[in-house]
Design a protein around this motif. Structure first.
Motif, PDB file in Angstrom:
ATOM      1  N   GLU A   1       5.333   4.112  -0.400  1.00 53.39           N
ATOM      2  CA  GLU A   1       4.881   2.741  -0.720  1.00 53.39           C
ATOM      3  C   GLU A   1       5.542   1.739   0.228  1.00 53.39           C
ATOM      4  O   GLU A   1       6.697   1.899   0.609  1.00 53.39           O
ATOM      5  CB  GLU A   1       5.242   2.397  -2.160  1.00 53.39           C
TER       6      GLU A   1
ATOM      7  N   LYS B   1      -4.214  -4.123  -1.879  1.00 51.72           N
ATOM      8  CA  LYS B   1      -3.632  -2.763  -1.865  1.00 51.72           C
ATOM      9  C   LYS B   1      -4.417  -1.926  -0.863  1.00 51.72           C
ATOM     10  O   LYS B   1      -5.628  -1.842  -0.936  1.00 51.72           O
ATOM     11  CB  LYS B   1      -3.741  -2.122  -3.245  1.00 51.72           C
TER      12      LYS B   1
ATOM     13  N   MET C   1       0.370   7.798   3.905  1.00 54.94           N
ATOM     14  CA  MET C   1       0.263   9.241   3.702  1.00 54.94           C
ATOM     15  C   MET C   1       0.119   9.947   5.050  1.00 54.94           C
ATOM     16  O   MET C   1      -0.534   9.434   5.953  1.00 54.94           O
ATOM     17  CB  MET C   1      -0.954   9.576   2.842  1.00 54.94           C
TER      18      MET C   1
ATOM     19  N   GLU D   1      -4.530   1.830   1.585  1.00 54.68           N
ATOM     20  CA  GLU D   1      -4.064   3.208   1.753  1.00 54.68           C
ATOM     21  C   GLU D   1      -4.201   3.550   3.224  1.00 54.68           C
ATOM     22  O   GLU D   1      -5.279   3.404   3.807  1.00 54.68           O
ATOM     23  CB  GLU D   1      -4.924   4.137   0.898  1.00 54.68           C
TER      24      GLU D   1
ATOM     25  N   GLY E   1       0.803  -1.211   0.000  1.00 51.42           N
ATOM     26  CA  GLY E   1       0.000   0.000   0.000  1.00 51.42           C
ATOM     27  C   GLY E   1       0.830   1.253   0.000  1.00 51.42           C
ATOM     28  O   GLY E   1       2.021   1.240  -0.295  1.00 51.42           O
ATOM     29  N   ILE E   2       0.174   2.340   0.371  1.00 53.76           N
ATOM     30  CA  ILE E   2       0.822   3.647   0.439  1.00 53.76           C
ATOM     31  C   ILE E   2       0.485   4.275   1.777  1.00 53.76           C
ATOM     32  O   ILE E   2      -0.627   4.123   2.292  1.00 53.76           O
ATOM     33  CB  ILE E   2       0.419   4.549  -0.746  1.00 53.76           C
TER      34      ILE E   2
ATOM     35  N   SER F   1       8.177   2.198   4.545  1.00 52.33           N
ATOM     36  CA  SER F   1       7.784   2.938   3.340  1.00 52.33           C
ATOM     37  C   SER F   1       9.010   3.498   2.620  1.00 52.33           C
ATOM     38  O   SER F   1      10.003   3.874   3.242  1.00 52.33           O
ATOM     39  CB  SER F   1       6.822   4.077   3.715  1.00 52.33           C
TER      40      SER F   1
ATOM     41  N   ILE G   1      -3.868   6.537   5.845  1.00 51.40           N
ATOM     42  CA  ILE G   1      -3.821   7.988   5.890  1.00 51.40           C
ATOM     43  C   ILE G   1      -3.789   8.453   7.337  1.00 51.40           C
ATOM     44  O   ILE G   1      -4.696   8.194   8.110  1.00 51.40           O
ATOM     45  CB  ILE G   1      -5.048   8.591   5.162  1.00 51.40           C
TER      46      ILE G   1
END
Length: 163
Positions: A82, A157, A47, A159, A44-45, A77, A161
């Motif tokens: 990522e 995947k 943020m 995300e 994933g990412i 990350s 945050i």
């Protein structure tokens, strides 16, 4: 007669203790062995404040009963935020498909981690160079993190945050 009774009582106590230990071991085995959770590949990412969070370690701690530290997936990350999660001792991507609490802390500092002044300055300069900092402390501990994710097999995947 008294000596015979004393011997009988001692043997009975030893057997009772042994039986108690065996029962306790069976209970523990049932608690840890009865839980089955699917392990799925997850990437994933990460943020923070709408921007990628580089060089941060993310950990997903499963909340399913009976799972211990061997099921805490983690990853670091990259510059784009990522990451790929892995379970301890595993080479392939993996995370338990269940509800998880999310922890985020500073990632590893590259190079030697000596205690001499040059090593300390190098580490401090590296930390200063990281973008999108500081990471809010509330994400460092299970008690304070507000983040939870449900990992499902058909969504590899994710995300993450942070506010």
């Amino acid at each position: 007669m008294m000596e015979l009774w004393s011997m009988f009582k001692t043997n009975l106590m030893k057997r009772g203790f042994l039986l108690s230990c065996c029962s306790f071991a069976l209970v523990l085995a049932g608690c840890s062995g009865g839980t089955t959770v699917e392990v799925v590949p997850v990437s994933g990412i990460l943020m923070l404040r709408g921007k990628p969070l580089p060089n941060a370690e993310i950990k997903l701690v499963p909340m399913a009963d009976g799972l211990d530290g061997n099921f805490v997936a983690s990853g670091v990350s990259n510059a784009k935020g990522e990451f790929t999660l892995r379970l301890p001792g595993k080479d392939e991507s993996g995370c338990c498909a269940c509800d998880c609490k999310v922890l985020v802390v500073e990632g590893p500092i590259p190079g030697d981690r000596g205690e001499d002044e040059a090593s300390i300055m190098k580490a401090a300069n590296f930390l200063k160079s990281l973008k999108n900092r500081p990471i809010p402390e509330k994400y460092e501990r299970l008690r304070s993190t507000p983040l939870t994710l449900t990992i499902v097999p058909d969504n590899p995947k994710i995300e993450v945050i942070l506010e």
